[in-house]
Design a protein around this motif. Sequence first.
Motif, PDB file in Angstrom:
ATOM      1  N   TYR A  36       0.856  -1.188   0.000  1.00  7.57           N
ATOM      2  CA  TYR A  36       0.000   0.000   0.000  1.00  7.57           C
ATOM      3  C   TYR A  36       0.889   1.234   0.000  1.00  7.57           C
ATOM      4  O   TYR A  36       1.666   1.441   0.915  1.00  7.57           O
ATOM      5  CB  TYR A  36      -0.893  -0.010   1.242  1.00  7.57           C
ATOM      6  N   GLU A  37       0.780   2.027  -1.058  1.00 11.19           N
ATOM      7  CA  GLU A  37       1.642   3.219  -1.086  1.00 11.19           C
ATOM      8  C   GLU A  37       0.848   4.437  -0.646  1.00 11.19           C
ATOM      9  O   GLU A  37      -0.331   4.568  -0.935  1.00 11.19           O
ATOM     10  CB  GLU A  37       2.217   3.435  -2.494  1.00 11.19           C
ATOM     11  N   ILE A  38       1.529   5.307   0.059  1.00 12.05           N
ATOM     12  CA  ILE A  38       0.864   6.550   0.478  1.00 12.05           C
ATOM     13  C   ILE A  38       1.010   7.537  -0.660  1.00 12.05           C
ATOM     14  O   ILE A  38       2.123   7.831  -1.101  1.00 12.05           O
ATOM     15  CB  ILE A  38       1.520   7.103   1.758  1.00 12.05           C
ATOM     16  N   LYS A  39      -0.100   8.018  -1.153  1.00 12.42           N
ATOM     17  CA  LYS A  39      -0.040   8.941  -2.283  1.00 12.42           C
ATOM     18  C   LYS A  39       0.061  10.368  -1.765  1.00 12.42           C
ATOM     19  O   LYS A  39      -0.541  10.737  -0.768  1.00 12.42           O
ATOM     20  CB  LYS A  39      -1.274   8.780  -3.148  1.00 12.42           C
ATOM     21  N   MET A  40       0.851  11.151  -2.491  1.00 10.38           N
ATOM     22  CA  MET A  40       0.984  12.561  -2.117  1.00 10.38           C
ATOM     23  C   MET A  40      -0.264  13.322  -2.517  1.00 10.38           C
ATOM     24  O   MET A  40      -0.941  12.964  -3.475  1.00 10.38           O
ATOM     25  CB  MET A  40       2.175  13.173  -2.858  1.00 10.38           C
ATOM     26  N   ASN A  41      -0.528  14.397  -1.789  1.00  5.57           N
ATOM     27  CA  ASN A  41      -1.594  15.294  -2.211  1.00  5.57           C
ATOM     28  C   ASN A  41      -1.278  15.886  -3.580  1.00  5.57           C
ATOM     29  O   ASN A  41      -0.113  16.047  -3.938  1.00  5.57           O
ATOM     30  CB  ASN A  41      -1.715  16.440  -1.205  1.00  5.57           C
ATOM     31  N   ILE A  42      -2.320  16.249  -4.294  1.00  6.94           N
ATOM     32  CA  ILE A  42      -2.130  16.868  -5.610  1.00  6.94           C
ATOM     33  C   ILE A  42      -2.161  18.382  -5.407  1.00  6.94           C
ATOM     34  O   ILE A  42      -3.144  18.932  -4.896  1.00  6.94           O
ATOM     35  CB  ILE A  42      -3.251  16.433  -6.565  1.00  6.94           C
ATOM     36  N   LYS A  43      -1.075  19.042  -5.787  1.00  7.66           N
ATOM     37  CA  LYS A  43      -1.043  20.514  -5.696  1.00  7.66           C
ATOM     38  C   LYS A  43      -1.751  21.081  -6.911  1.00  7.66           C
ATOM     39  O   LYS A  43      -1.547  20.605  -8.023  1.00  7.66           O
ATOM     40  CB  LYS A  43       0.402  21.012  -5.711  1.00  7.66           C
ATOM     41  N   VAL A  44      -2.540  22.100  -6.687  1.00  9.58           N
ATOM     42  CA  VAL A  44      -3.296  22.671  -7.798  1.00  9.58           C
ATOM     43  C   VAL A  44      -2.987  24.158  -7.947  1.00  9.58           C
ATOM     44  O   VAL A  44      -3.116  24.924  -6.997  1.00  9.58           O
ATOM     45  CB  VAL A  44      -4.824  22.516  -7.573  1.00  9.58           C
ATOM     46  N   HIS A  45      -2.565  24.532  -9.154  1.00 12.49           N
ATOM     47  CA  HIS A  45      -2.463  25.959  -9.503  1.00 12.49           C
ATOM     48  C   HIS A  45      -3.699  26.286 -10.319  1.00 12.49           C
ATOM     49  O   HIS A  45      -3.799  25.891 -11.479  1.00 12.49           O
ATOM     50  CB  HIS A  45      -1.211  26.229 -10.339  1.00 12.49           C
TER      51      HIS A  45
END
Length: 396
Positions: free
Chosen positions: A1-10
């Motif tokens: 199970y990999e921890i996914k990073m948050n998606i940064k949004v511009h």
Amino acid sequence: YEIKMNIKVHLKMNCPYTNELIRNVLEERNDLFTLTDSSTSNDDNTLYWLEYEELDFDMLYRLTKESNNKKFLANSYCIRKGLLRKANFAMFVRKHLAKQPNSVLRDHYPETHIVDLIHPDYLDEALNEAFELRDTLEANTQENTDPIPFILKASILDKASELLIFYTQSELEEFFTRKYDDDDDESIANVREWIVQRYIKNPKLLPIYQNRKFHLRVYVVAERNLRIYVYDGILALFASLCYADDNDQTFDRLRHITNTCVQIDSKLDEEDLVKEFFSLENMDDELRSNIFEQIKSIVKDIFTGLHNEITVFQPIRNAFEIYGFDFLIDENNQVYFLEANAFPDFKQTGNSLSILIKELFQNLVQHIVLPYFGYEESNEITQRKLHLVYEKQKTL
């Protein structure tokens, strides 16, 4: 199970209506998205949702070629003039029909001529190039003929700014001479490419809506290289006044031109000018679904052809784009493709139908953005859906 990073949004769209709706959709998933106001950065896991001019395409192309696993996604392709510029599109169709004589575009794209005009004095030369058009305009001047109307459009200007419906070469000359003599109008002198399209003079009219002419605005989503979806939240955009085809030579814009921006002077409310196609009254389900099938097959055919035209349409694997396609239905329920627009004007949808645009963005986030960043497609239920019509992967 990999921890996914948050998606940064511009996120920064100039239109507040659009910006707010996108922001609302992303904030509903604030466990996944972090909105940032900083200028573009090249951190991993970044979504750029910006105006075309603000996107850093050099960086996107560079990242496409690098094999690192950095994930960036942008809301526009760089090269797509083959779809968006009316003259380029007309040239594409000509070429496509030569290769694919049975293409559905043969019957679903109005006869179109390209006019390349440096100055009104050279209109004769320009029409010699488009000699079939010249001959029809000539025939239109004869007695006892049923003249064929045409509509003139600037290849790259939007917003119905330079539209003329006409029958003869002299009307065309008069239009250009007037435009060029109007010194305030710099923009027109810079426009060389025009198209002249057979005007569909028998549009479908619905008595319940006072027989006012309407066209359909269909949202089409392209992603990566290449999948194409058609969104079934379709708008019907109405003219203000009842359509009259009594060979009325004046072509009142409030009757003939259905673009919302032309209807600014209208006495009608937003609800009378913009409706949802699938909720139109007095149209049976079978007809609606037949029209939707025609739309899907036209869109599929357009991208089947464009996907091979890499110099004028270049999808890349780290981008998606929303287009506004305009269609007209004639009295025989035949659907015609008119044109495509990038960065469509969502604001014209108005407030009462804004859910239609919100659900478009929700679908986009669920089925395109999240899977791109490695999340499973979420299955939130929206009333309106995206329909996949074309899928063929190429590397770029």
